[in-house]
Write a protein that holds these residues in place. Structure first.
Motif, PDB file in Angstrom:
ATOM      1  N   VAL A  52      -9.302 -15.674  13.653  1.00 31.66           N
ATOM      2  CA  VAL A  52      -9.417 -15.849  15.100  1.00 31.66           C
ATOM      3  C   VAL A  52     -10.878 -15.914  15.520  1.00 31.66           C
ATOM      4  N   LYS A  53     -11.709 -15.079  14.921  1.00 39.67           N
ATOM      5  CA  LYS A  53     -13.130 -15.077  15.246  1.00 39.67           C
ATOM      6  C   LYS A  53     -13.779 -16.412  14.919  1.00 39.67           C
ATOM      7  N   GLN A  54     -13.428 -16.988  13.782  1.00 40.68           N
ATOM      8  CA  GLN A  54     -13.986 -18.281  13.397  1.00 40.68           C
ATOM      9  C   GLN A  54     -13.472 -19.408  14.289  1.00 40.68           C
ATOM     10  N   GLU A  55     -12.195 -19.340  14.670  1.00 43.20           N
ATOM     11  CA  GLU A  55     -11.648 -20.384  15.530  1.00 43.20           C
ATOM     12  C   GLU A  55     -12.256 -20.335  16.924  1.00 43.20           C
ATOM     13  N   MET A  56     -12.503 -19.135  17.433  1.00 44.38           N
ATOM     14  CA  MET A  56     -13.052 -19.003  18.781  1.00 44.38           C
ATOM     15  C   MET A  56     -14.472 -19.524  18.882  1.00 44.38           C
ATOM     16  N   VAL A  57     -15.183 -19.549  17.764  1.00 45.09           N
ATOM     17  CA  VAL A  57     -16.549 -20.057  17.794  1.00 45.09           C
ATOM     18  C   VAL A  57     -16.563 -21.550  18.085  1.00 45.09           C
ATOM     19  N   HIS A  58     -15.579 -22.274  17.551  1.00 44.14           N
ATOM     20  CA  HIS A  58     -15.568 -23.738  17.670  1.00 44.14           C
ATOM     21  C   HIS A  58     -14.629 -24.248  18.756  1.00 44.14           C
ATOM     22  N   ILE A  59     -13.859 -23.366  19.381  1.00 40.92           N
ATOM     23  CA  ILE A  59     -12.898 -23.812  20.381  1.00 40.92           C
ATOM     24  C   ILE A  59     -13.607 -24.159  21.688  1.00 40.92           C
ATOM     25  N   ASN A  60     -13.067 -25.137  22.412  1.00 36.62           N
ATOM     26  CA  ASN A  60     -13.570 -25.513  23.727  1.00 36.62           C
ATOM     27  C   ASN A  60     -12.580 -25.012  24.769  1.00 36.62           C
ATOM     28  N   LEU A  61     -12.953 -23.972  25.503  1.00 33.45           N
ATOM     29  CA  LEU A  61     -12.037 -23.353  26.461  1.00 33.45           C
ATOM     30  C   LEU A  61     -11.688 -24.271  27.620  1.00 33.45           C
ATOM     31  N   ASP A  62     -12.496 -25.300  27.879  1.00 35.59           N
ATOM     32  CA  ASP A  62     -12.187 -26.225  28.965  1.00 35.59           C
ATOM     33  C   ASP A  62     -10.965 -27.082  28.656  1.00 35.59           C
ATOM     34  N   ASP A  63     -10.570 -27.148  27.399  1.00 36.70           N
ATOM     35  CA  ASP A  63      -9.408 -27.958  27.012  1.00 36.70           C
ATOM     36  C   ASP A  63      -8.092 -27.216  27.178  1.00 36.70           C
ATOM     37  N   TYR A  64      -8.135 -25.914  27.473  1.00 36.41           N
ATOM     38  CA  TYR A  64      -6.912 -25.119  27.549  1.00 36.41           C
ATOM     39  C   TYR A  64      -6.894 -24.333  28.853  1.00 36.41           C
ATOM     40  N   ASP A  65      -5.692 -24.208  29.411  1.00 35.75           N
ATOM     41  CA  ASP A  65      -5.483 -23.426  30.629  1.00 35.75           C
ATOM     42  C   ASP A  65      -5.083 -21.995  30.336  1.00 35.75           C
ATOM     43  N   CYS A  66      -4.686 -21.724  29.091  1.00 34.08           N
ATOM     44  CA  CYS A  66      -4.241 -20.382  28.732  1.00 34.08           C
ATOM     45  C   CYS A  66      -4.402 -20.202  27.227  1.00 34.08           C
ATOM     46  N   ILE A  67      -4.762 -18.986  26.829  1.00 31.96           N
ATOM     47  CA  ILE A  67      -4.829 -18.612  25.417  1.00 31.96           C
ATOM     48  C   ILE A  67      -3.686 -17.632  25.161  1.00 31.96           C
ATOM     49  N   ALA A  68      -2.842 -17.954  24.175  1.00 29.09           N
ATOM     50  CA  ALA A  68      -1.681 -17.126  23.860  1.00 29.09           C
ATOM     51  C   ALA A  68      -1.789 -16.594  22.443  1.00 29.09           C
ATOM     52  N   CYS A  69      -1.169 -15.447  22.211  1.00 27.98           N
ATOM     53  CA  CYS A  69      -1.115 -14.865  20.877  1.00 27.98           C
ATOM     54  C   CYS A  69       0.275 -14.312  20.645  1.00 27.98           C
ATOM     55  N   MET A  70       0.766 -14.489  19.443  1.00 29.50           N
ATOM     56  CA  MET A  70       2.104 -14.036  19.062  1.00 29.50           C
ATOM     57  C   MET A  70       1.960 -13.087  17.890  1.00 29.50           C
ATOM     58  N   GLY A  71       2.208 -11.809  18.132  1.00 30.02           N
ATOM     59  CA  GLY A  71       2.044 -10.801  17.091  1.00 30.02           C
ATOM     60  C   GLY A  71       2.065  -9.415  17.704  1.00 30.02           C
ATOM     61  N   GLY A  72       1.446  -8.459  16.999  1.00 26.80           N
ATOM     62  CA  GLY A  72       1.387  -7.085  17.466  1.00 26.80           C
ATOM     63  C   GLY A  72       0.097  -6.770  18.187  1.00 26.80           C
ATOM     64  N   ASP A  73      -0.177  -5.483  18.337  1.00 28.35           N
ATOM     65  CA  ASP A  73      -1.382  -5.050  19.051  1.00 28.35           C
ATOM     66  C   ASP A  73      -2.651  -5.426  18.302  1.00 28.35           C
ATOM     67  N   GLY A  74      -2.619  -5.449  16.963  1.00 26.22           N
ATOM     68  CA  GLY A  74      -3.789  -5.876  16.210  1.00 26.22           C
ATOM     69  C   GLY A  74      -4.148  -7.320  16.482  1.00 26.22           C
ATOM     70  N   THR A  75      -3.138  -8.186  16.579  1.00 26.55           N
ATOM     71  CA  THR A  75      -3.382  -9.594  16.913  1.00 26.55           C
ATOM     72  C   THR A  75      -3.918  -9.724  18.328  1.00 26.55           C
ATOM     73  N   VAL A  76      -3.390  -8.925  19.252  1.00 25.38           N
ATOM     74  CA  VAL A  76      -3.881  -8.954  20.632  1.00 25.38           C
ATOM     75  C   VAL A  76      -5.355  -8.564  20.678  1.00 25.38           C
ATOM     76  N   ASN A  77      -5.734  -7.547  19.912  1.00 24.47           N
ATOM     77  CA  ASN A  77      -7.128  -7.105  19.895  1.00 24.47           C
ATOM     78  C   ASN A  77      -8.042  -8.196  19.339  1.00 24.47           C
ATOM     79  N   GLN A  78      -7.624  -8.864  18.288  1.00 25.07           N
ATOM     80  CA  GLN A  78      -8.444  -9.918  17.710  1.00 25.07           C
ATOM     81  C   GLN A  78      -8.640 -11.069  18.687  1.00 25.07           C
ATOM     82  N   VAL A  79      -7.562 -11.504  19.333  1.00 21.26           N
ATOM     83  CA  VAL A  79      -7.659 -12.635  20.266  1.00 21.26           C
ATOM     84  C   VAL A  79      -8.436 -12.237  21.511  1.00 21.26           C
ATOM     85  N   ALA A  80      -8.190 -11.033  22.045  1.00 22.15           N
ATOM     86  CA  ALA A  80      -8.917 -10.587  23.236  1.00 22.15           C
ATOM     87  C   ALA A  80     -10.410 -10.448  22.943  1.00 22.15           C
TER      88      ALA A  80
END
Length: 723
Positions: free
Chosen positions: A206-234
């Protein structure tokens, strides 16, 4: 019913059932046609002016056709619709045309009608999808209805059109992929939302993907998993927002609020973050909130270690909470979902449940200024939808910035050097308070943390967005009392009323564990000979440094420099002779006049040192004196000494004793420290600083309903078995 929406700056504004939304289709005429709904004929009217879709039976007194092989084009009618019903267009999730297709591509096949996807409420916080099928063989007529409805819902503010989804397939019962394919994806596709779904491959994905992602292309960021996944995405999302706004991430900085909402599709074991915002850990309910554009501003904490930002968090625990997570990591692969029960039981055993010496510094939060909160009979209040303590129209991010001390500005033109013009820092009262002692558990909660083990929350009186977090200190007590404290998380009793529990509302926390000062073991690695040699070398290095400083002094005459250098050499020789006879003497340059004059004499030691490394050679030339400080090579003289059998046996016994004592030392050290449980992720760093930020992130959901059922018995087996 009232809820909240947000303006462009992220500030909350009150709205009432979307009545304030502007209708851009009020000039369009109503259309009415006959459709077959559930086997009966209905007049279906689409009114863009009234923003409703209604249907009325053409013959209400006629007996309804039986299910199955009726005249219905859909042969499996799920329910019989009422004689008259209506649906608000804003409650429609999506619409699409239904086709008969058998081994055909998407979009091919005979038209059977159009399907409307909406939702209905099952319980206080639970939403489920509802499908209404309108049957008609005319494709042009069905397309006319579906296109108008689709154009209307696309104009509703807050609804996303493109979503980036991070999926953790190994979370919980490992059902994320199947749940996404069968339940979540059909609703998202019906809503016309473009979704980019990627599976998380490793911890840094997730950390590597967020470096190259363009937030202007998305209206929402979603994550499917547990609290550990939520922490990584947040964490990745918050760091990306700071980098996008050129904010330097360092200790004490003021972060920028995240304007991209985060949708949590809970499929983990505990789902504490999703349970706090949604009131239930259900992926379909979260998907419906995301499609409707229901977002809730939530507090989040920044976590530092040695002035470096580690991550962002919602719930952090040290001690018992960290031990439970460590045990769960061992058992979850073998026991699956039951691994949590086994981890809790293991952490509560007499050998594992122990207090930890800690030092906790904190800055108390501002007292509650709301009159309604002050006048309540109960000191504690729970956070529910419409909470008066949470949402305020004025969100001041600078309120979380705390200055430890304040110093009066000094103007040399207007003030004198009188000490009365300065502020006496010793008389200033520091905002930091300190707690030192032995604690079984240290918890920091910026959200309640509702989960299966604690239906009302790990901290049932914490609020989602009040600009503060709760510091809960569980002091050293008996195992029986601590079990009573854990069991109260599963019922309506107040676990903070126990005498060994301290609950403080804070804004910032500094945590530092305190280890033992001495150890009960022998140090076999100490050697007095090596200690004496190192002391002599340190003294010789100090004298040589003094000599260099004296030589480089420009105020001394050359004759005086020559005399000082000879005195320094004599001092070095005296120290080498008196302290340790085994250390190599420095060249006796005074015995070789030719060498002192530098006219062609050969220095025996300098020649020997030339065989060493050129980088380790260092010479200082002062007139006629040359000092060679290069390390000399050691040469063996005579036959090499061999150890006897008795000495070898003694060395082996000593080595075994050292290894045994090292194991005992490590075991003793492990008892005095634990690990941090940060959103169900292990953090091995000990000294951490926490700082809460008011409403910094938006999460899909509307909070917990006031009508939420209160559990009286814990659904977790291990807690119900405890006496």
């Amino acid at each position: 019913m009232s809820d909240y929406t947000f303006d462009e700056d992220g500030n909350p504004t009150l709205r009432t059932n979307g009545a304030s939304q502007r209708n851009f289709f009020s000039d369009e005429e109503d259309i009415t046609n006959i459709f077959d709904v559930g086997g009966d004929g209905f007049d279906v009217t689409l009114s863009m002016a009234e923003e409703t879709l209604s249907w009325t039976s053409v013959n209400p007194h006629r007996a309804r056709k039986s299910k199955g092989k009726g005249l219905s084009l859909f042969r499996s009618a799920k329910h019989v619709p009422p004689e008259k019903d209506s649906l608000e267009l804003k409650n429609i999730l999506g619409v699409k045309i239904k086709r008969r297709k058998k081994n055909r591509k998407e979009g091919d096949g005979m038209c059977l009608g159009f399907i409307v996807y909406t939702y209905q409420q099952f319980g206080p916080n639970t939403y489920r999808e509802k499908v209404i099928e309108f049957e008609h063989p005319s494709e042009n007529l069905c397309r006319k209805y579906s296109e108008r409805i689709f154009n209307y819902i696309r104009e509703l503010p807050g609804r996303p059109q493109s979503v980036k989804l991070f999926m953790q397939v190994m979370a919980g019962h490992k059902m994320s992929k199947q749940l996404y394919r069968d339940k979540v994806l059909p609703i998202i596709q019906a809503a016309g939302i473009d979704v980019d779904c990627v599976e998380i491959q490793h911890a840094e994905f997730v950390k590597q993907e967020m470096v190259h992602i363009n937030l202007d292309d998305y209206d929402c960021i979603a994550c499917m998993g547990g609290d550990g996944t939520v922490n990584q995405v947040a964490t990745g999302l918050m760091n990306k927002i700071q980098a996008k706004n050129d904010v330097e991430v360092k200790a004490g900085f003021t972060p920028v609020a995240c304007n991209v909402p985060l949708c949590i599709l809970p499929t983990g074991t505990t789902n504490q973050v999703a349970g706090s915002v949604l009131g239930i850990g259900q992926a379909v309910t979260s998907t419906i909130h995301m499609i409707l554009g229901n977002y809730r501003q939530v507090d989040i904490c920044s976590v530092y270690h040695e002035e470096k930002l580690l991550k962002w968090s919602f719930i952090s625990q040290y001690g018992f909470g960290g031990n439970v997570l460590s045990m769960y990591e061992r058992y979850k692969h073998k026991l699956g979902a039951k691994g949590l029960d086994a981890a809790i039981l293991k952490a509560l055993t007499k050998s594992k449940l122990r207090p930890y010496e800690c030092e906790v510094e904190y800055i108390p939060a501002d007292p509650v200024s709301n009159a309604e909160e002050k006048n309540t009979d109960n000191e504690y209040s729970t956070c529910r939808t419409g909470c008066t303590r949470c949402w305020t129209e004025e969100l001041d991010d600078s309120a979380s910035v705390t200055n430890d001390t304040q110093v009066q500005d000094f103007d040399p033109l207007n003030t004198s050097n009188n000490s009365e013009s300065f502020m006496d820092l010793s008389k200033l009262e520091s905002p930091w308070k300190t707690f030192k002692g032995s604690f079984l558990n240290v918890g920091l909660y910026s959200i309640p943390g509702n989960c299966e083990m604690a239906p009302e929350g790990l901290d049932k009186f914490s609020h989602l967005c009040d600009g503060s977090m709760d510091l809960v200190l569980v002091k050293d007590t008996s195992r029986k009392d601590f079990v009573r404290f854990i069991r109260r998380h599963a019922n309506s009793k107040n676990q903070f009323e126990m005498p060994f529990v301290e609950k403080i509302c804070v804004k910032e926390v500094r945590f530092k564990p305190r280890s033992r000062s001495t150890w009960n073991y022998k140090d076999h690695t100490y050697s007095e000979i090596e200690y004496r040699e190192s002391a002599i070398k340190n003294r010789r290095g100090t004298i040589q440094s003094m000599d260099i400083l004296e030589i480089e002094d420009e105020r001394t005459t050359p004759k005086h420099r020559h005399t000082q250098s000879l005195q320094m050499l004599d001092n070095i020789s005296d120290i080498d002779t008196d302290e340790d006879e085994g250390i190599d003497d420095i060249d006796d340059l005074s015995s070789d006049p030719a060498s002192r004059k530098g006219s062609g004499g050969t220095n025996r030691n300098s020649a020997g040192s030339s065989r060493g490394s050129a980088g380790s050679r260092k010479k200082i030339k002062n007139g006629d004196v040359i000092i060679n400080t290069a390390q000399q090579e050691k040469q063996l003289v005579g036959p090499q000494y061999r150890m006897t059998f008795a000495e070898k046996d003694k060395l082996k016994r000593k080595t075994r004793q050292i290894k045994k004592e090292e194991k005992v030392k490590e075991k003793e050290a492990s008892k005095s420290r634990s690990v941090w449980n940060i959103d169900n992720e292990i953090c091995t760093e000990q000294d951490l600083n926490f700082r809460v930020h008011h409403g910094l992130i938006k999460i899909c959901g509307q909070g917990i309903s006031p009508n939420t059922h209160v559990f009286t018995d814990s659904p977790v087996l291990c807690l119900s078995m405890m006496g």
